[in-house]
Design a protein around this motif. Structure first.
Motif, PDB file in Angstrom:
ATOM      1  N   LYS A   5       0.842  -1.285  -0.076  1.00 32.81           N
ATOM      2  CA  LYS A   5      -0.023   0.026  -0.208  1.00 32.81           C
ATOM      3  C   LYS A   5       0.951   1.308   0.087  1.00 32.81           C
ATOM      4  O   LYS A   5       1.898   1.429   0.782  1.00 32.81           O
ATOM      5  N   VAL A  17       5.798   4.589  -6.634  1.00 33.81           N
ATOM      6  CA  VAL A  17       4.754   3.682  -6.847  1.00 33.81           C
ATOM      7  C   VAL A  17       5.308   3.059  -8.162  1.00 33.81           C
ATOM      8  O   VAL A  17       5.478   1.692  -8.423  1.00 33.81           O
ATOM      9  N   ILE A  21       6.332  -0.845  -9.011  1.00 39.19           N
ATOM     10  CA  ILE A  21       5.728  -1.830 -10.114  1.00 39.19           C
ATOM     11  C   ILE A  21       6.753  -2.168 -10.860  1.00 39.19           C
ATOM     12  O   ILE A  21       6.825  -3.259 -11.414  1.00 39.19           O
ATOM     13  N   PHE A  31      -0.822  -6.334 -15.850  1.00 40.54           N
ATOM     14  CA  PHE A  31      -1.087  -5.391 -14.510  1.00 40.54           C
ATOM     15  C   PHE A  31      -2.580  -4.731 -15.031  1.00 40.54           C
ATOM     16  O   PHE A  31      -2.950  -4.199 -15.821  1.00 40.54           O
ATOM     17  N   LEU A  33      -5.426  -1.891 -13.637  1.00 38.42           N
ATOM     18  CA  LEU A  33      -5.777  -0.876 -12.708  1.00 38.42           C
ATOM     19  C   LEU A  33      -6.975  -0.497 -12.729  1.00 38.42           C
ATOM     20  O   LEU A  33      -8.044  -0.458 -13.722  1.00 38.42           O
ATOM     21  N   LYS A  41      -4.850   6.704 -13.036  1.00 43.54           N
ATOM     22  CA  LYS A  41      -4.382   5.303 -13.804  1.00 43.54           C
ATOM     23  C   LYS A  41      -3.332   5.407 -14.820  1.00 43.54           C
ATOM     24  O   LYS A  41      -2.291   5.196 -14.928  1.00 43.54           O
ATOM     25  N   ASN A 123      -2.889  -6.587  -9.626  1.00 46.09           N
ATOM     26  CA  ASN A 123      -4.023  -5.658  -9.615  1.00 46.09           C
ATOM     27  C   ASN A 123      -3.404  -4.438  -8.822  1.00 46.09           C
ATOM     28  O   ASN A 123      -2.935  -4.484  -7.738  1.00 46.09           O
ATOM     29  N   ILE A 124      -3.874  -3.159  -9.553  1.00 46.99           N
ATOM     30  CA  ILE A 124      -3.372  -2.083  -8.817  1.00 46.99           C
ATOM     31  C   ILE A 124      -4.697  -1.109  -8.675  1.00 46.99           C
ATOM     32  O   ILE A 124      -5.608  -1.072  -9.533  1.00 46.99           O
ATOM     33  N   SER A 125      -5.147  -0.957  -7.254  1.00 44.48           N
ATOM     34  CA  SER A 125      -6.267  -0.008  -7.332  1.00 44.48           C
ATOM     35  C   SER A 125      -6.050   1.374  -6.732  1.00 44.48           C
ATOM     36  O   SER A 125      -5.040   1.577  -5.959  1.00 44.48           O
ATOM     37  N   ILE A 135      -2.939   3.598  -3.030  1.00 41.57           N
ATOM     38  CA  ILE A 135      -2.683   2.938  -3.956  1.00 41.57           C
ATOM     39  C   ILE A 135      -2.224   1.682  -3.772  1.00 41.57           C
ATOM     40  O   ILE A 135      -1.301   1.481  -2.564  1.00 41.57           O
ATOM     41  N   THR A 136      -3.052   0.529  -3.989  1.00 44.35           N
ATOM     42  CA  THR A 136      -2.661  -0.824  -3.474  1.00 44.35           C
ATOM     43  C   THR A 136      -2.358  -1.817  -4.492  1.00 44.35           C
ATOM     44  O   THR A 136      -3.168  -1.681  -5.772  1.00 44.35           O
ATOM     45  N   ILE A 137      -1.243  -2.252  -4.483  1.00 42.73           N
ATOM     46  CA  ILE A 137      -0.836  -3.504  -5.477  1.00 42.73           C
ATOM     47  C   ILE A 137      -1.147  -4.830  -4.885  1.00 42.73           C
ATOM     48  O   ILE A 137      -0.457  -5.085  -3.790  1.00 42.73           O
TER      49      ILE A 137
END
Length: 139
Positions: A5, A17, A21, A31, A33, A41, A123-125, A135-137
């Protein structure tokens, strides 16, 4: 499952970030987004691509798929599923054929693509809160 996170308050902090990644490549190729319109994004993808010396990236909102060649990473696909309404459209794009060469692939608005993806993807949110973006990976 790994979760990482980031809580950022400016575009400047986004490069941290992007660096995290970029380090996940090439062991991860796909990936997705997730985030609301305007959450950043495309900006994040641009920053990741710059780490691989691709400086001319732009949002593929109208073309749906943009292709780039990056020296050390080879072919890169930047896909924007925003205007896709049905899964058949994903098939018509030739998306499955694109994946055969295992390109590096960033997918915005990935909902319609999920049934076509291999089991392993990142997944990147991006969640926008007042002055921050969370941002959560997750893998």
């Amino acid at each position: 499952i790994m979760n990482k996170k980031f809580k950022i308050s400016s575009v400047k902090e986004l490069h941290e970030v992007a660096k995290a990644i970029a380090k996940m490549i090439p062991s991860n190729k796909i990936f997705t987004l997730n985030g609301d319109l305007g959450s950043g994004k495309t900006t994040l993808i641009k920053q990741i691509l710059e780490k691989f010396e691709i400086f001319d990236s732009s949002s593929p909102t109208f073309s749906i798929i943009n292709n780039y060649m990056g020296g050390e990473v080879g072919e890169v696909l930047h896909i924007d599923g925003y205007r896709i309404e049905k899964e058949e459209e994903v098939e018509n794009l030739g998306f499955i054929d694109y994946l055969k060469d295992e390109p590096l692939c960033f997918i915005e608005w990935p909902e319609k693509f999920l049934n076509f993806l291999p089991k392993k993807y990142v997944n990147i949110s991006i969640i926008v809160e007042e002055q921050y973006r969370i941002i959560t990976i997750s893998i």
